[in-house]
Design a protein around this motif. Structure first.
Motif, PDB file in Angstrom:
ATOM      1  N   LEU A 258      13.561  56.161 -42.171  1.00 43.59           N
ATOM      2  CA  LEU A 258      12.989  55.605 -40.339  1.00 43.59           C
ATOM      3  C   LEU A 258      13.308  54.284 -40.673  1.00 43.59           C
ATOM      4  O   LEU A 258      13.333  53.919 -39.905  1.00 43.59           O
ATOM      5  N   THR A 259      13.155  52.946 -41.627  1.00 38.13           N
ATOM      6  CA  THR A 259      13.411  51.525 -41.617  1.00 38.13           C
ATOM      7  C   THR A 259      14.602  51.304 -41.005  1.00 38.13           C
ATOM      8  O   THR A 259      14.683  50.696 -40.612  1.00 38.13           O
TER       9      THR A 259
ATOM     10  N   ALA B 241      11.578  50.057 -47.999  1.00 40.77           N
ATOM     11  CA  ALA B 241      11.320  49.321 -47.098  1.00 40.77           C
ATOM     12  C   ALA B 241      12.194  47.893 -47.241  1.00 40.77           C
ATOM     13  O   ALA B 241      13.511  47.533 -46.307  1.00 40.77           O
ATOM     14  N   SER B 242      11.965  47.238 -48.183  1.00 37.17           N
ATOM     15  CA  SER B 242      12.456  46.256 -48.384  1.00 37.17           C
ATOM     16  C   SER B 242      13.685  45.950 -48.933  1.00 37.17           C
ATOM     17  O   SER B 242      15.007  45.172 -48.322  1.00 37.17           O
ATOM     18  N   GLU B 243      14.469  46.237 -50.069  1.00 34.87           N
ATOM     19  CA  GLU B 243      15.816  47.310 -49.945  1.00 34.87           C
ATOM     20  C   GLU B 243      17.098  47.703 -48.714  1.00 34.87           C
ATOM     21  O   GLU B 243      17.714  47.138 -48.526  1.00 34.87           O
ATOM     22  N   GLU B 244      16.117  48.031 -47.591  1.00 33.94           N
ATOM     23  CA  GLU B 244      16.914  48.586 -46.996  1.00 33.94           C
ATOM     24  C   GLU B 244      17.390  47.688 -45.454  1.00 33.94           C
ATOM     25  O   GLU B 244      18.255  47.253 -45.496  1.00 33.94           O
TER      26      GLU B 244
ATOM     27  N   HIS C 250       5.076  51.697 -40.044  1.00 33.36           N
ATOM     28  CA  HIS C 250       5.868  52.737 -40.556  1.00 33.36           C
ATOM     29  C   HIS C 250       5.651  53.802 -41.068  1.00 33.36           C
ATOM     30  O   HIS C 250       4.240  53.249 -42.473  1.00 33.36           O
ATOM     31  N   PRO C 251       5.625  54.843 -40.624  1.00 39.39           N
ATOM     32  CA  PRO C 251       4.831  55.825 -41.081  1.00 39.39           C
ATOM     33  C   PRO C 251       5.767  56.292 -43.151  1.00 39.39           C
ATOM     34  O   PRO C 251       6.067  55.706 -43.933  1.00 39.39           O
ATOM     35  N   LEU C 252       4.947  57.139 -43.528  1.00 42.08           N
ATOM     36  CA  LEU C 252       4.811  57.896 -45.282  1.00 42.08           C
ATOM     37  C   LEU C 252       5.611  58.677 -44.661  1.00 42.08           C
ATOM     38  O   LEU C 252       5.164  60.018 -44.511  1.00 42.08           O
TER      39      LEU C 252
END
Length: 357
Positions: A42-43, A80-83, A24-26
């Motif tokens: 992105l996610t 990311a985890s939230e998504e 995963h990019p930033l």
């Protein structure tokens, strides 16, 4: 000792069947501040593409997120985890956190990742040249008590080191090691890892994933066959955990699905066309990852493709000196022109507004 929260049987099966796992990019804005809207997009893109997981806090996410002046490690993992939680996917989807540094740092990152719902940690051994192989094995054991571990053989040219066969043989025996990402960019060293796993009694517990961006397709098509004691053991590299698959991810999923079909064909007959496919993907990777300049533009190269698709606003990195190399944009133009079947621009255009909402 096994991790506090092992993989579920469904996750284990999915991991061993083979997954596309983008690194995963930033996403940053023009002020080099976290662009939360595009980071979340992105996610969403990776999930919608059919990826089987994401790796966050790894090289493609920029190691500088750990720098106290940015302090982004936990925040980026949390977004990311939230998504993933919000998506409520009805299929296994692995959240893998990058873990690095000396033992105290690695244990702290493992605890953070586990607390945020991550399923495994990609344990880097880069930057630890002062530690012996035995010390690195003990470090792995400690991390594996907190979160399932994905081992990582990183190419020496970007900070990794060469490990012995005996190291990987002992590594494979560590309870809690669930997979190994092979990214030495070296056939001899790749073979060392696969043979070591084949010689371990835990061989069926460990999934092998390619990170060899210079040989992705061939890695995924090859059956490795070694003698362990009196038995002949076969093992495959089943999927990929790749920065390369952070772009054109929908096509990567289609590619892996096609390869899985080829693997199951009668007698294992393989068209020579696959050798050409391997070169196409490797040629594309050369434009994105910039080996012509010692991989200096690898992260901006990923960003440039995502910028063109609208998934990022620019190619900015936390390190202002990290930029596209001379001629790299032209090379990406060439890849778009020469291999239009590799990009997933149409898929992104169809869903971009939804992901950015």
């Amino acid at each position: 000792m096994s991790p506090k929260k092992p993989l579920t049987p469904e996750q284990h099966r999915a991991l061993h069947d083979g997954l596309v796992i983008p690194a995963h990019p930033l996403a940053l804005d023009e002020h080099r501040l976290l662009d939360e809207r595009h980071q979340r997009a992105l996610t969403r893109y990776y999930m919608a593409s059919g990826a089987g997981g994401i790796a966050v806090g790894v090289h493609s996410t920029q190691f500088e997120i750990r720098d106290p002046k940015f302090n982004l490690y936990e925040r980026v993992l949390r977004l990311a985890s939230e998504e993933v939680e919000r998506a409520g996917l009805q299929r296994p989807f692995l959240r893998i956190a990058g873990i690095c540094g000396p033992v105290p740092q690695a244990l702290g990152e493992a605890e953070t990742a586990a607390g945020l719902g991550y399923d495994a940690g990609l344990l880097s051994m880069g930057g630890l040249s002062g530690l012996s192989e035995l010390e690195l094995l003990k470090r792995t054991e400690q991390v594996a008590e907190r979160i399932p571990v994905v081992g990582f053989y990183l190419q020496p040219s970007v900070g990794g080191k060469v490990f012995s066969f005996d190291f990987w043989r002992a590594f494979a025996d560590i309870p809690g090691v669930v997979a190994i990402k092979l990214a030495p960019f070296n056939r001899y060293q790749t073979i060392d890892v696969v043979r070591a796993v084949c010689c371990s009694e835990r061989r069926d517990d460990i999934a092998l994933y390619t990170g060899n961006d210079d040989n992705i397709v061939n890695d995924l098509l090859t059956v490795y066959r070694f003698k362990a004691g009196e038995r002949i053991i076969e093992k495959r590299i089943v999927g990929g955990l790749l920065g390369h698959w952070a772009v054109w991810t929908r096509k990567a999923v289609e590619l892996l699905d096609e390869i899985k079909g080829v693997r199951s064909e009668e007698q294992g007959r393989l068209s020579a066309e696959w050798l050409s496919r391997n070169i196409e993907v490797t040629d594309a990777n050369a434009a994105f990852f910039d080996p012509a300049h010692g991989f200096a533009g690898c992260i901006p190269g990923i960003h440039e493709v995502l910028r063109r698709q609208g998934l990022m606003k620019g190619t900015w990195c936390l390190n202002p000196h990290e930029e596209l190399s001379p001629g790299q944009k032209d090379e990406i133009d060439r890849i778009y022109r020469d291999y239009p079947h590799l990009n997933d621009d149409a898929f992104v255009r169809e869903h971009l507004a939804e992901w950015l909402s």
